[in-house]
Design an enzyme around this catalytic site. Sequence first.
Site, PDB file in Angstrom:
ATOM      1  N   CYS A  74       0.853  -1.205   0.000  1.00 41.95           N
ATOM      2  CA  CYS A  74       0.000   0.000   0.000  1.00 41.95           C
ATOM      3  C   CYS A  74       0.890   1.257   0.000  1.00 41.95           C
ATOM      4  O   CYS A  74       1.669   1.468   0.944  1.00 41.95           O
ATOM      5  CB  CYS A  74      -0.923  -0.007   1.213  1.00 41.95           C
ATOM      6  SG  CYS A  74      -1.765  -1.602   1.436  1.00 41.95           S
ATOM      7  N   CYS A 145     -13.854  -2.563  17.758  1.00 46.42           N
ATOM      8  CA  CYS A 145     -13.632  -2.554  16.311  1.00 46.42           C
ATOM      9  C   CYS A 145     -12.252  -3.166  16.075  1.00 46.42           C
ATOM     10  O   CYS A 145     -11.348  -3.012  16.905  1.00 46.42           O
ATOM     11  CB  CYS A 145     -13.668  -1.116  15.783  1.00 46.42           C
ATOM     12  SG  CYS A 145     -13.347  -0.999  14.010  1.00 46.42           S
TER      13      CYS A 145
HETATM   14 FE1  SF4 Z   1      -1.441  -2.121   3.630  1.00 50.36          FE
HETATM   15 FE2  SF4 Z   1      -2.562  -2.529   6.068  1.00 50.36          FE
HETATM   16 FE3  SF4 Z   1      -0.179  -3.582   5.494  1.00 50.36          FE
HETATM   17 FE4  SF4 Z   1      -0.384  -0.962   5.767  1.00 50.36          FE
HETATM   18  S1  SF4 Z   1      -0.731  -2.464   7.352  1.00 50.36           S
HETATM   19  S2  SF4 Z   1       0.751  -2.058   4.144  1.00 50.36           S
HETATM   20  S3  SF4 Z   1      -2.435  -0.607   4.948  1.00 50.36           S
HETATM   21  S4  SF4 Z   1      -2.131  -4.066   4.502  1.00 50.36           S
END
Ligand code: SF4
Length: 342
Positions: A74, A145
Amino acid sequence: MSYQPVSFHPAPVTAAAAPAADTWPVDAVLALFELPFNELLYRAQQVHREHFDPAEVELATLLSIKTGGCPEDCGYCPQAARYDTGVTAQKILPLDTVLQAAREAKSHGATRFCMGAAWRSPKDHDLEQVEQMVREVKALGLETCATLGMLGEGQAQRLKQAGLDYYNHNLDTAPEFYENIITTRDYQQRLNTLGQVRGAGIKVCCGGIVGMGESRLQRAGLIAQLANMDPYPESVPVNHLVQVEGTPLHGIDPLDPLEFGRTIAVARITMPKARVRLSAGRRQMGEAVQAMCFMAGANSIFYGDKLLTTGNPEVEQDQALLAKLGMRARSGAVDARCEVSS
Ligand code: SF4
Ligand code: SAM
Ligand code: DTB
């Protein structure tokens, strides 16, 4: 209380009517974005006041229960192992540490506690530990959550049985822009996880990030995806990209704050009963922009001096801001909306 629309509408204003049958084609969402700013905020306020007390805000505290070392790519995320961001990978936190943080959050007035883990998806034995955390945090009288990545068969049911109230899993951006940001999991995999969460009877917390270089049309595309879920999410976090050195998105042109306000307003209009959360990015925003976002229909914030790895305003600062705005924290009662499907 009902508010009558003003009788004078300049021509462009009438272009953005609510679409039929509660579906939101992207062009209808885009038409909202393109309204004159005051008209957009006025409409968002009207919708907000039909469903919520505009002086009330939900406080949700985040805790990173497993930090860094994530295998995903990401482009915004400081926790991806492949980017050199200075985040040190840590093992899952012990239960006591989590409970201590949850008690502290509650003592500061938070009603929801969100546990985040830097996983692509949880392993079954990780999930056991999270289940224990959920049970005990819930027993403190907090809403629970979790955001743990993609869920496999049966995992959502296990979390539901442990008492999980909400699962956070974001779509992040419009389908058309998605591949510019993430390549290690696709949009459909995100939708599948959201389906598992819904199917298990857990409330959905799903939103995205703006300010990643997407176009206005793509912001509209994200909102349309969220608003057309049936039912739409109970919680919608609208994150402003927090630019972290070492991530691919560090250094891109920041989003105009007015455009961020528009995004909040459009989320409010298209998802009238959702908790729209003014999420990451508040520390960089300043009070005036936050106040504008509350006017635009945001009624939830992340509360506590840290998000997952980056900073958030101090508790005292938020309390002072809410007092200045004449706003108050939601009490522990459950939202009416959250017992009903949209
Ligand atoms: Fe992606 Fe979540 Fe990993 Fe960050 S923690 S790289 S947002 S999957
Ligand atoms: N690893 C899990 C996942 O990705 O589903 C859960 C944790 S992940 C950090 C949760 C969300 O935080 C992401 O989907 C993204 O929307 C948001 N996020 C992460 N880094 C961010 C940043 N730098 N700025 C704004 N939002 C961010
Ligand atoms: C969400 O939509 N935003 C939160 C929460 N869900 C998990 C996370 C924001 C993370 C910001 C970057 C960081 O602190 O690492």
